[in-house]
Scaffold this active site. Structure first.
Site, PDB file in Angstrom:
ATOM      1  N   GLU A  44       0.824  -1.208   0.000  1.00 27.05           N
ATOM      2  CA  GLU A  44       0.000   0.000   0.000  1.00 27.05           C
ATOM      3  C   GLU A  44       0.862   1.264   0.000  1.00 27.05           C
ATOM      4  O   GLU A  44       1.904   1.324   0.667  1.00 27.05           O
ATOM      5  CB  GLU A  44      -0.899   0.041   1.235  1.00 27.05           C
ATOM      6  CG  GLU A  44      -2.346   0.331   0.928  1.00 27.05           C
ATOM      7  CD  GLU A  44      -3.075  -0.899   0.425  1.00 27.05           C
ATOM      8  OE1 GLU A  44      -3.949  -0.739  -0.449  1.00 27.05           O
ATOM      9  OE2 GLU A  44      -2.776  -1.993   0.896  1.00 27.05           O
ATOM     10  N   THR A  45       0.407   2.253  -0.758  1.00 28.45           N
ATOM     11  CA  THR A  45       0.913   3.624  -0.668  1.00 28.45           C
ATOM     12  C   THR A  45      -0.257   4.514  -0.303  1.00 28.45           C
ATOM     13  O   THR A  45      -1.304   4.491  -0.969  1.00 28.45           O
ATOM     14  CB  THR A  45       1.527   4.083  -1.997  1.00 28.45           C
ATOM     15  OG1 THR A  45       2.664   3.268  -2.308  1.00 28.45           O
ATOM     16  CG2 THR A  45       1.973   5.538  -1.920  1.00 28.45           C
TER      17      THR A  45
END
Length: 271
Positions: A44-45
């Site tokens: 995830e970003t």
């Protein structure tokens, strides 16, 4: 542009779940945010846009898709904001689909107030799910995010060898059945120092096994809280990195999930 990489749900570097965090004054183009997430190649970003001192919009991208909810990248984002802004006492994260998340610090942990996303028993589940695991399971539940697959004991969860091609097929086929893809989490009662154990698989969105998944514990922790008749639950996610989550059931279908984090990297993005 500044970017932070944080290991979430751990007190040790190289454990927990790594997330990238980018704090913005204005949104970037969606395609650019997706490219950045792909380049990072983390599960995830998180992109966080400031509204006021305490209020922020937050969005999460895997390497292939934007997702409606991510717990570990929320923890990582709050960790950076609390570090960067002196005197910040609480945070409100505004989300596109799940309303407001309320975040505070307590006893060296970051405490996140989420809606409970309860999983309900599912009798008519995809039969491919059975052949995707080398160990037979006990029951299947479903919430808006994932199939929740229950095992008898913690050792079975540790010993499961998933067939990721078949799990991807299950996830993609759920879009035909329910209108959206579902990931898969396996869980069982815990042992020793934790009340429950889990592992999380999301091959349809580019993440075969997620190291620690805060979002699904809005279903997993309530399941074991009800089963064990306890409002306070310690949960362990048994990926190769491993991570600890601490849950408390609240009134009005809310849950607090707490954890710690470690800063790994500060970087400059040139775009």
């Amino acid at each position: 542009m500044k970017m932070y990489q944080v290991d979430a749900f751990t007190t040790q570097l190289f454990k927990g779940n790594p997330a990238a965090v980018i704090i913005l004054e204005d949104w970037l183009d969606e395609a650019l945010m997706q490219h950045i997430a792909l380049e990072n190649n983390l599960s995830e970003t998180a992109f966080v846009k400031k509204n006021t001192l305490n209020n922020y919009d937050i969005r999460w991208f895997t390497p292939t898709d934007e997702v409606p909810f991510c717990g570990h990248a929320t923890l990582a984002s709050a960790f950076i904001l609390f570090q960067q802004i002196e005197g910040l006492e609480y945070i409100e994260f505004e989300t596109q689909q799940l309303g407001t998340f309320y975040i505070r610090q307590k006893n060296e942990k970051i405490v996140m107030n989420f809606p409970i996303l309860k999983a309900h028993p599912l009798l008519d589940y995809p039969k491919t799910l059975e052949s995707a695991f080398n160990i037979p399971f006990k029951a299947v539940y479903l919430n808006d995010q994932a199939y929740v697959v229950e095992y008898e004991n913690a050792q079975q969860v540790l010993d499961v060898q998933p067939d990721f091609f078949k799990l991807k097929e299950v996830s993609i086929d759920s879009k035909r059945i329910y209108g959206k893809t579902r990931d898969i989490v396996i869980t069982a009662p815990g042992k020793d120092h934790y009340d429950c154990i889990s592992r999380y698989f999301a091959p349809a969105i580019g993440v075969n096994e997620d190291p620690v998944t805060g979002s699904i514990h809005t279903a997993v922790i309530p399941l074991w809280s009800e089963r064990l008749e306890k409002d306070l639950i310690t949960a362990y996610q048994a990926s190769s990195r491993g991570g600890w989550l601490y849950g408390e059931i609240l009134p009005n279908d809310r849950i607090e999930i707490s954890g710690q984090a470690k800063l790994y990297m500060v970087a400059d993005i040139h775009i």
